[in-house]
Design an enzyme around this catalytic site. Structure first.
Site, PDB file in Angstrom:
ATOM      1  N   HIS A 104      25.010  -9.765   5.031  1.00 40.14           N
ATOM      2  CA  HIS A 104      26.309  -9.242   4.786  1.00 40.14           C
ATOM      3  C   HIS A 104      27.121 -10.173   4.117  1.00 40.14           C
ATOM      4  O   HIS A 104      27.163 -11.273   4.762  1.00 40.14           O
ATOM      5  CB  HIS A 104      26.689  -8.670   6.247  1.00 40.14           C
ATOM      6  N   HIS A 106      29.228 -12.865   2.805  1.00 43.65           N
ATOM      7  CA  HIS A 106      30.337 -13.770   3.602  1.00 43.65           C
ATOM      8  C   HIS A 106      30.494 -15.101   2.732  1.00 43.65           C
ATOM      9  O   HIS A 106      29.591 -15.708   2.336  1.00 43.65           O
ATOM     10  CB  HIS A 106      29.865 -14.128   4.919  1.00 43.65           C
TER      11      HIS A 106
HETATM   12  P1  AMP Z   1      24.498 -17.826   6.495  1.00 42.15           P
HETATM   13  O1  AMP Z   1      23.468 -18.822   6.921  1.00 42.15           O
HETATM   14  O2  AMP Z   1      25.171 -18.367   5.322  1.00 42.15           O
HETATM   15  O3  AMP Z   1      23.965 -16.345   6.559  1.00 42.15           O
HETATM   16  O4  AMP Z   1      25.295 -18.021   7.701  1.00 42.15           O
HETATM   17  C1  AMP Z   1      25.754 -17.132   8.766  1.00 42.15           C
HETATM   18  C2  AMP Z   1      26.844 -17.728   9.761  1.00 42.15           C
HETATM   19  O5  AMP Z   1      27.167 -16.807  10.579  1.00 42.15           O
HETATM   20  C3  AMP Z   1      26.360 -18.785  10.459  1.00 42.15           C
HETATM   21  O6  AMP Z   1      27.043 -20.275  10.169  1.00 42.15           O
HETATM   22  C4  AMP Z   1      26.412 -18.409  11.730  1.00 42.15           C
HETATM   23  O7  AMP Z   1      26.666 -19.492  12.838  1.00 42.15           O
HETATM   24  C5  AMP Z   1      27.571 -17.607  11.676  1.00 42.15           C
HETATM   25  N1  AMP Z   1      27.529 -16.583  12.911  1.00 42.15           N
HETATM   26  C6  AMP Z   1      26.690 -15.798  13.385  1.00 42.15           C
HETATM   27  N2  AMP Z   1      26.883 -14.902  14.432  1.00 42.15           N
HETATM   28  C7  AMP Z   1      28.185 -14.859  14.331  1.00 42.15           C
HETATM   29  C8  AMP Z   1      28.967 -14.360  15.295  1.00 42.15           C
HETATM   30  N3  AMP Z   1      28.863 -13.396  16.164  1.00 42.15           N
HETATM   31  N4  AMP Z   1      30.275 -14.802  15.024  1.00 42.15           N
HETATM   32  C9  AMP Z   1      30.527 -15.678  14.227  1.00 42.15           C
HETATM   33  N5  AMP Z   1      29.647 -16.369  13.427  1.00 42.15           N
HETATM   34  C10 AMP Z   1      28.470 -15.988  13.398  1.00 42.15           C
HETATM   35 ZN    ZN Z   2      26.920  -5.278   7.133  1.00 39.82          ZN
END
Ligand code: AMP
Ligand code: ZN
Length: 119
Positions: A104, A106
């Site tokens: 998703h 971000h």
């Molecule tokens: P990416 O590798 O760019 O997809 O990063 C995903 C990020 O989402 C990682 O830094 C995780 O620590 C963070 N993440 C995953 N689950 C959650 C959650 N429930 N709340 C906050 N951050 C999250």
């Molecule tokens: Zn989504």
């Protein structure tokens, strides 16, 4: 606006999974990363389910523009010192080779005094 019930960030955007919110409006949500790399580390997402930057279309340009233009304000609000001695890092991991784990769109906004845990 589309939502994927299996997507963790869609569930956070809809409030069915809790998060520590930094900012919210009709289209966007920012919340603290659960595994921060640095004193400031939050994620900025569209509430609409867009799987990654690779799926972004020309029609998304206003949304992306709003995301980008919000980053400096939110970064400073969360404790990043002003440019140029402060600043922040903006990261958008895209696809497997880009290190994307959550499908998703971000933006990671990472900052605060160094050293950081990573990056
Ligand atoms: P990416 O590798 O760019 O997809 O990063 C995903 C990020 O989402 C990682 O830094 C995780 O620590 C963070 N993440 C995953 N689950 C959650 C959650 N429930 N709340 C906050 N951050 C999250
Ligand atoms: Zn989504």
């Amino acid at each position: 606006m589309s939502h994927d019930p299996n997507c963790i960030f869609c569930r956070i955007a809809q409030g069915s999974i809790p998060s520590r919110k930094v900012y919210e409006d009709e289209e966007l949500l920012a919340f603290h990363d659960i595994h921060p790399w640095a004193p400031v580390h939050f994620l900025l997402i569209p509430k609409d389910h867009i799987a990654s930057l690779a799926q972004v279309q020309p029609s998304h340009a206003p949304l992306l523009g709003r995301m980008m233009s919000l980053v400096p304000t939110l970064a400073q609000q969360e404790g990043c010192r002003p440019y140029p001695e402060g600043g922040f890092r903006l990261v958008c991991n895209t696809g497997a080779h880009g290190g994307q784990e959550v499908a998703h769109l971000h933006f990671h906004v990472i900052g605060g005094p160094r050293p950081w845990l990573k990056g």
